[in-house]
Design an enzyme around this catalytic site. Structure first.
Site, PDB file in Angstrom:
ATOM      1  N   HIS A 185      30.774  37.921  44.543  1.00 25.31           N
ATOM      2  CA  HIS A 185      30.999  37.642  45.846  1.00 25.31           C
ATOM      3  C   HIS A 185      32.068  38.004  46.386  1.00 25.31           C
ATOM      4  CE1 HIS A 185      35.017  35.518  44.401  1.00 25.31           C
ATOM      5  NE2 HIS A 185      34.481  35.566  43.161  1.00 25.31           N
ATOM      6  N   ASP A 197      39.540  39.931  43.309  1.00 33.47           N
ATOM      7  CA  ASP A 197      38.320  38.704  43.527  1.00 33.47           C
ATOM      8  C   ASP A 197      37.687  38.217  44.598  1.00 33.47           C
ATOM      9  OD1 ASP A 197      37.338  36.565  42.188  1.00 33.47           O
ATOM     10  OD2 ASP A 197      38.985  35.407  42.606  1.00 33.47           O
ATOM     11  N   GLU A 231      30.949  31.418  45.852  1.00 33.11           N
ATOM     12  CA  GLU A 231      31.599  31.913  44.776  1.00 33.11           C
ATOM     13  C   GLU A 231      32.674  30.314  44.334  1.00 33.11           C
ATOM     14  OE1 GLU A 231      33.792  31.537  40.372  1.00 33.11           O
ATOM     15  OE2 GLU A 231      34.565  32.365  42.622  1.00 33.11           O
ATOM     16  N   GLU A 232      33.708  31.173  45.007  1.00 32.68           N
ATOM     17  CA  GLU A 232      35.131  29.794  44.783  1.00 32.68           C
ATOM     18  C   GLU A 232      35.223  28.741  45.129  1.00 32.68           C
ATOM     19  OE1 GLU A 232      37.680  30.941  43.780  1.00 32.68           O
ATOM     20  OE2 GLU A 232      37.539  33.479  44.135  1.00 32.68           O
ATOM     21  N   GLU A 258      33.802  39.841  37.401  1.00 31.94           N
ATOM     22  CA  GLU A 258      34.315  38.713  38.185  1.00 31.94           C
ATOM     23  C   GLU A 258      35.877  39.035  37.661  1.00 31.94           C
ATOM     24  OE1 GLU A 258      35.851  36.516  39.443  1.00 31.94           O
ATOM     25  OE2 GLU A 258      34.366  35.306  40.333  1.00 31.94           O
ATOM     26  N   HIS A 334      44.658  35.056  43.058  1.00 30.86           N
ATOM     27  CA  HIS A 334      44.252  34.401  44.521  1.00 30.86           C
ATOM     28  C   HIS A 334      45.788  33.832  44.749  1.00 30.86           C
ATOM     29  CE1 HIS A 334      41.327  31.500  42.659  1.00 30.86           C
ATOM     30  NE2 HIS A 334      40.572  33.324  43.095  1.00 30.86           N
TER      31      HIS A 334
END
Length: 888
Positions: A185, A197, A231-232, A258, A334
């Protein structure tokens, strides 16, 4: 080591004593250890005991060597020289281009336009350059709309509208019937560039696509590369592809890439369900293996608050797959620190080599064409320091586990079946010693938890977040010292102070018995992770049998001790690797697990359990050593010094170090709230800065920098309002109950939310059907709270059945791409038979929150002002939001 000896006087069966010169008659207590069955042996044997200093040195050197070996294996990212098929340098260029646009939330220009444009240009470049080859490449940009429910974060419903997928189909020019799916993603959470990510995975996939398209011979099967753009938003785009795209019907298996960390090695942490041939494909093909079935079973237990697209393909597509993720350095996952420069090129190389080789293997495999033949059964799999993967069917594992358990029980039964009273005494002694060992575990855990409680009460929680080894020194020293103390007291008081080798022998059997019981229990539960206690039983047992003659004639000699430790090396080094994985995952998670989970309890428990497990086969050394006073003194000194340093605040939890940042995570929303009554009139309204801390320390360390954020502005849940009356982005209010609300000016987004009740009608079956329309930003959350006596009967989401009632509330997560005409939904509610005089008016409260994650509406002047006041070691993720509540 050889200066102390214990004289064992051998008497006829039933009269042998622990005491070297005990002449009293037999006594019925655990110190009766008369289980020698050879009265014809020489009457006196001199057996060696261990020196305290040398014993401690041996064990410490053993642990440190294995720990060093584990870390060296983790730093060895690439084994051998690259073949050149996968170009990591070119993949890094893709990574830097994707991340150069900044954060890429769903609905933003960066995600929906700039990144899509770059990916399509690179894919087209690959298509043009390989057009003359034996493969054909087809591209389809999908914008699905759909809805589903998921039991993640307590359970909620998701609705997505025109999110983006880029699907690339590579197949032989003659076509293919069966396809593999490779998924990544390219979207991110707000305020993070998302290099790990998951931009790096998309960069790897682009290069893998380039390599496969340039293969000189045609592949047997095809492969679909899915670059998904949502995806998030809790796995929305993958759901749109697997449930709506026509190509999805030809997908037989998938590989999902991932991240739960930044860089390092990508680990296989989920496979299946069942379909052991996928694991076997990874074992046979992966050049740099890194996999563990333990990780799979821990992750699927739900103990880790995370999920991946694997779940969507498994539950909605009903296809098997392999889930890989980067797990190292989750402290900056993140956050703004997840940048391309923190990902080593060798990490990209190893991931690319593995994905390319596994895909090539599967695309040439006959199993992919008819995987149903090979679907049943699970696999036990684990790697040894990243060099080789061991894998075998779970049914073989079950047989192997029971064989090892049977051999252990036969070993113990042989001692328990000695003639005369020897066997009976052995069984009694073993039971008593097992009780002492288990009791020492509970006392040790309780003692260390008391220390953790003291640390928490002193306001020093999470001191280990930046100083990990301080927790090992504090909790590890406390746990080790407590266990040694308990067994030393048992040796000196309960067993009369003797140090004969029979006690050491007995406590080896205790460790063997306890590990064997765990082996039988885990095998009975059907867990593949039972291979861990199998290793921890098989190797010590074989080592003990091989050293039986040495131990019998010389006791605990230096030679015996060294060979004994060598025999433990393989299971211990693997077990220490698993311990590393546990701490690598759970230590960063404590920084984002909310304000309600006490991190000291978690960390103290993990360190204590690791100490208990690692010390199990060192337990008998306590009974073979002359004394433990200096060991206890050393451990006590370490504990006291570290405790004083922790209490004095020397170990600050967070760090803004450029090389290794450990940021504190804070969410800030400048929000305006409006509450309407049953007549549609504004009942109350306010605006403020709503602040959420996502770790246990709350704002304790921030308040000195921003004094206005203090306990006087702590919020309290208003139970009569959906989700306490605050704009929760996800249903995580149970994780973070400590929030702060600073009064602030009203927010005025340039694209405000438009919320309308379109219709309200009574149905012939006694319900009330209400239809609404909403138009607003790309991220919104809908909260439904039926009042007492009322209940939702059906709605327009998912399969039509309201699901996942969170304490009387329903959470619907909404997002959209760029092109959308608005959101229309409805629900039917069964009114209460009679109104609740103590509750709110009407039959249901409906609230809507909007979240402006990007663009000109994301920041306000007041928000910018407070962001500048935060210390550099904090990562405040901020945006503008609104909250509107209505009663019906």
């Amino acid at each position: 080591m050889e200066s102390d000896t214990a004289v064992r006087r051998l008497k006829p069966l039933g009269t042998q004593r622990y005491g070297a010169q005990n002449t009293e008659g037999p006594r019925d207590r655990c110190e009766d250890n008369g289980y020698s069955s050879d009265p014809k042996r020489k009457p006196e044997v001199s057996l060696e005991l261990l020196r305290e200093g040398l014993t401690a040195s041996l064990v410490c050197v053993f642990i440190l060597l294995l720990w060093t070996l584990v870390h060296l294996s983790l730093q060895q990212l690439v084994i051998g020289k690259p073949t050149g098929e996968f170009n990591a340098v070119r993949a890094r260029q893709h990574l830097e281009k994707i991340t150069s646009v900044g954060p890429r939330p769903v609905g933003s220009q960066e995600n929906e336009v700039l990144t899509v444009k770059y990916l399509l240009a690179e894919i087209e470049n690959i298509r043009e350059k390989t057009a003359a080859g034996p493969h054909q490449l087809t591209v389809d940009v999908q914008h699905p709309t759909g809805s589903f429910s998921i039991d993640f974060l307590g359970g909620f419903t998701s609705f997505y509208d025109h999110v983006t997928n880029i699907a690339v189909r590579l197949e032989p020019k003659g076509g293919a019937q069966h396809f593999m799916l490779a998924n990544c993603h390219f979207d991110t959470v707000a305020n993070s560039p998302g290099a790990s990510d998951d931009a790096v995975s998309c960069a790897v996939m682009l290069e893998v696509l380039h390599s496969l398209a340039n293969q000189p011979t045609p592949l047997l099967h095809g492969v679909i590369f899915l670059f998904n753009g949502a995806e998030e938003n809790i796995l929305q785009a993958s759901h749109g592809f697997i449930t709506q795209h026509p190509w999805a019907k030809q997908v037989r298996a998938f590989i999902n890439l991932e991240a739960a960390g930044v860089g390092g090695k990508e680990v296989v942490f989920q496979t299946g369900p069942e379909n052991p041939w996928l694991v076997q494909a990874y074992v046979n093909a992966a050049k740099h293996p890194f996999a563990s079935v333990v990780g799979q079973e821990v992750f699927q237990s739900g103990i880790i608050p995370s999920d991946t697209d694997f779940r969507i393909y498994r539950d909605f597509g009903h296809i098997p797959g392999i889930d890989l993720a980067f797990i190292e350095n989750g402290f900056i996952y993140h956050t703004k620190y997840d940048t391309a420069d923190r990902i080593h090129t060798d990490s990209i190389q190893r991931a690319g080599d593995n994905i390319l080789d596994v895909l090539k293997y599967l695309l040439k495999s006959e199993m992919l064409a008819d995987s149903s033949k090979y679907r049943h059964g699970n696999m036990v799999f684990f790697d040894l320091l990243g060099v080789v993967v061991v894998a075998y069917p779970a049914r073989v594992g079950t047989i192997l586990n029971y064989v090892v358990a049977t051999a252990t029980f036969l070993y113990l039964a042989k001692k328990a079946s000695l003639p005369g009273s020897g066997g009976t005494r052995y069984v009694r002694d073993l039971a008593c010693a097992t009780g002492v060992a288990v009791l020492s575990w509970f006392i040790t855990l309780l003692s260390v938890l008391i220390v953790a409680l003291l640390v928490t009460l002193l306001g020093r929680s999470m001191f280990w977040y930046t100083h990990f080894y301080a927790s090992i020194c504090l909790y590890g020293a406390a746990a080790t010292g407590k266990m040694i103390l308990i067994h030393t007291l048992a040796k000196n008081l309960y067993y009369g102070g003797v140090r004969l080798v029979e006690l050491g022998d007995l406590y080896f059997d205790v460790s063997l018995l306890l590990w064997c019981c765990s082996l039988v229990w885990l095998t009975h539960l059907g867990l593949c992770s039972a291979y861990v206690p199998m290793l921890m039983v098989a190797f010590p047992l074989v080592t003990r049998l091989l050293l039986a003659r040495e131990f019998k004639h010389r006791g605990a000699s230096f030679k015996y001790s060294v060979l004994y430790l060598l025999g433990l090396a393989l299971p211990y080094v693997h077990f220490m690797f698993l311990i590393w994985v546990v701490f690598e995952i759970f230590t960063p998670i404590m920084g984002r697990s909310g304000t309600e989970i006490p991190p000291e309890v978690v960390m103290a428990s993990l360190v204590t359990l690791a100490t208990i497990f690692l010390s199990s086969f060192f337990l008998h050394f306590i009974y073979l050593v002359k004394s433990t006073k200096w060991i206890l003194a050393g451990l006590g000194s370490v504990f006291i010094i570290i405790f004083l340093l922790v209490a004095g605040g020397l170990f600050f939890p967070y760090s803004d170090s450029p090389d290794s940042p450990r940021p504190k995570r804070v969410f800030l929303q400048h929000t305006s709230r409006t509450f309407h009554n049953l007549q549609g009139q504004v009942e109350s309204q306010d605006s403020g800065l709503w602040i959420n801390s996502f770790d246990f320390t709350g704002m304790q360390h921030v308040t000195p920098h921003i004094p206005e954020i203090n306990d006087t502005v702590r919020t309290h849940c208003q139970e009569d309002r959906p989700f306490c009356g605050y704009p929760w982005f996800l249903p995580v209010k149970f994780l973070s109950r400590k929030n702060w609300y600073l009064p602030a000016a009203k927010v005025s987004p340039r694209s405000p939310v438009e919320f309308r009740l379109l219709s309200k009608e009574d149905t012939s079956w006694g319900t009330v059907k209400m239809m609404f329309s909403v138009k607003g930003p790309s991220h919104m959350s809908l909260y439904l709270m039926p009042h007492r006596g009322a209940s939702l009967s059906t709605w327009s989401f998912g399969d039509g059945t309201p699901q996942f009632d969170l304490s009387g509330e329903y959470f619907i997560f909404y997002s959209h791409g760029i092109s959308t005409t608005g959101w229309t939904f409805w629900f039917e509610i069964q009114p209460p038979s009679e109104p609740d005089p103590a509750g709110p008016e009407g039959m249901i409260s409906v609230a809507l929150s909007s979240h402006y994650f990007f663009g000109e509406d994301q920041r306000t002047a007041q928000l910018k002002d407070i962001l500048q006041k935060f210390p550099t070691w904090a990562f405040p993720s901020s945006w503008v939001s609104t909250y509107d509540m209505y009663r019906y």
